[in-house]
Design a protein around this motif. Sequence first.
Motif, PDB file in Angstrom:
ATOM      1  N   VAL A  14     -51.954  20.103  -0.983  1.00  0.00           N
ATOM      2  CA  VAL A  14     -50.856  19.654  -1.845  1.00  0.00           C
ATOM      3  C   VAL A  14     -50.723  18.144  -1.718  1.00  0.00           C
ATOM      4  O   VAL A  14     -50.365  17.624  -0.660  1.00  0.00           O
ATOM      5  N   GLY A  15     -51.037  17.434  -2.787  1.00  0.00           N
ATOM      6  CA  GLY A  15     -50.884  15.992  -2.798  1.00  0.00           C
ATOM      7  C   GLY A  15     -52.199  15.243  -2.753  1.00  0.00           C
ATOM      8  O   GLY A  15     -53.003  15.440  -1.837  1.00  0.00           O
ATOM      9  N   LEU A  21     -56.289  13.469   0.134  1.00  0.00           N
ATOM     10  CA  LEU A  21     -57.677  13.247  -0.276  1.00  0.00           C
ATOM     11  C   LEU A  21     -58.601  13.198   0.931  1.00  0.00           C
ATOM     12  O   LEU A  21     -59.752  13.654   0.862  1.00  0.00           O
ATOM     13  N   ALA A  22     -58.112  12.647   2.049  1.00  0.00           N
ATOM     14  CA  ALA A  22     -58.916  12.671   3.274  1.00  0.00           C
ATOM     15  C   ALA A  22     -59.141  14.102   3.731  1.00  0.00           C
ATOM     16  O   ALA A  22     -60.240  14.453   4.198  1.00  0.00           O
ATOM     17  N   ALA A  63     -59.035   3.510   5.188  1.00  0.00           N
ATOM     18  CA  ALA A  63     -60.052   4.301   4.493  1.00  0.00           C
ATOM     19  C   ALA A  63     -60.630   5.297   5.491  1.00  0.00           C
ATOM     20  O   ALA A  63     -61.115   4.916   6.550  1.00  0.00           O
ATOM     21  N   ASP A  64     -60.555   6.578   5.160  1.00  0.00           N
ATOM     22  CA  ASP A  64     -61.011   7.633   6.060  1.00  0.00           C
ATOM     23  C   ASP A  64     -62.544   7.678   6.115  1.00  0.00           C
ATOM     24  O   ASP A  64     -63.206   7.557   5.074  1.00  0.00           O
ATOM     25  N   PRO A  65     -63.138   7.844   7.303  1.00  0.00           N
ATOM     26  CA  PRO A  65     -64.606   7.846   7.422  1.00  0.00           C
ATOM     27  C   PRO A  65     -65.289   8.917   6.574  1.00  0.00           C
ATOM     28  O   PRO A  65     -66.326   8.641   5.948  1.00  0.00           O
ATOM     29  N   ALA A  66     -64.753  10.137   6.552  1.00  0.00           N
ATOM     30  CA  ALA A  66     -65.372  11.193   5.746  1.00  0.00           C
ATOM     31  C   ALA A  66     -65.280  10.861   4.261  1.00  0.00           C
ATOM     32  O   ALA A  66     -66.194  11.156   3.479  1.00  0.00           O
ATOM     33  N   ALA A  67     -64.181  10.246   3.856  1.00  0.00           N
ATOM     34  CA  ALA A  67     -64.023   9.841   2.463  1.00  0.00           C
ATOM     35  C   ALA A  67     -65.035   8.756   2.104  1.00  0.00           C
ATOM     36  O   ALA A  67     -65.625   8.771   1.014  1.00  0.00           O
ATOM     37  N   GLU A  68     -65.253   7.828   3.013  1.00  0.00           N
ATOM     38  CA  GLU A  68     -66.222   6.758   2.750  1.00  0.00           C
ATOM     39  C   GLU A  68     -67.630   7.321   2.568  1.00  0.00           C
ATOM     40  O   GLU A  68     -68.408   6.806   1.761  1.00  0.00           O
TER      41      GLU A  68
END
Length: 456
Positions: A14-15, A21-22, A63-68
């Motif tokens: 949720v959100g 997103l992370a 910035a999250d590492p997995a997102a990057e």
Amino acid sequence: MNAPTTDQLPVVVVGAGPIGLAAAAHLIERDIEPLVLEAGPSAGHAVRGWAHVRLFSPWAEVADPAAEKLLAPTGWARPDGTAYPTGGDWADQYLQPLADVLSDKVRYGMTVTGVARAGRDRIVDSGRDEQPFTVHIQTADGNEERITARAVIDASGTWSTPSPLAANGLPALGEKSAADRISYRVPDLTDPAVRARYAGKRTAVVGSGASAFTALAYLADLAKDEPGTHAVWILRRGITGSTYGGGEADELPARGALGLRAKAAVENGYASAATGFRTESVERDTDARLVLVAEDGRRLDPVDETIVLTGFRPDLSFLSELRLGLDERLQAPTALAPLIDPNVHSCGTVYPHGVNELSHPEQGVYLVGMKSYGRAPTFLAMTGFEQVRSIAAAIAGDQEAAERVELTLPETGVCGGAGLFDDPDAAQSSEGGGCCAAPATLQIGIGAPATASGGC
């Protein structure tokens, strides 16, 4: 056709903010299907509500590492890691590109109105843990949908539920009827319409945290160009040596500079302080200006506008059919609450945490990000990234990784106990100047350089 097993169902997030997103990125890294439901029309909708505000954290820490890793194949490159983004920068240059990579795993205009176990209200024990979750949704066009999920990660934050004016946590008498003259956000004075609302006016600023400092700094800048502009700073406690934060000794320099700007606003006459003032009611004078009345009977001179910056609180209404374990004071998960209690801790004494501290009696449901902190004002974005990494590992069945701490906070982001909550009245309110609040409530003044290091 056979119905999917629970493990084949998506994890609903949720959100579509920084932590939501992370969470999706970490789930994908674990080969788990996420479905992110965002009430707004774009990623980072809440963040865009404070697009004009600059973070205390540099790009390297937001910035999250997995997102990057997800973004890398698109050619995305993180902006200069030592630079400090505004909320708008964060949303446009990181959150939206990440959501675009996630593609149809993110759905917009989806307001979650309820979450429950399939076929079980909160009373029923029988077979409860074997049932998937049913997520009730209202779409932007007014239609209703139902989604079945194996787990639910609530990263909806607290931005939509600011705390009210009165000191008892409830709206002051007359607060709702005076809504046309009351705002619960730091004003964006670069917007001509907003600027006109406060220019040459007398404005009450209620609160004692970084958001209040920001509003005071903004209004002081406005007063230099617009004669007659004046702020009345309303504090529920007195002014002490810690009121303005750590100043030059603050381990987050931009936050210390912000406190000094608020202090200068008072000392230079752009703002005056009303201390020990606990608002009980709001009245209007003959010119429809607002008169704030305290519990002790004191009445302030009329103001044209009031900005209420007394913190935020979680919206738990759509989780009412789930068995949550929440602290009775902070409304944070029971195991997490003692670690973040502002009566006891600053962010320097809150260690990274994960699934063990964020679990509830209802297996498979997690509150993360700022929402996990309930009414506590201290939260780091990096802490949220670690939360969802741990939770994704637990959902994948990798308990060893879930319990392993993989976050090292930057040295300058760890704040000592500076006595910010020595005053019991300050400690009881989320307006108190917490060590490292959520990015949405930590701000610097217009044009001020962001030179801080740290996770806020």
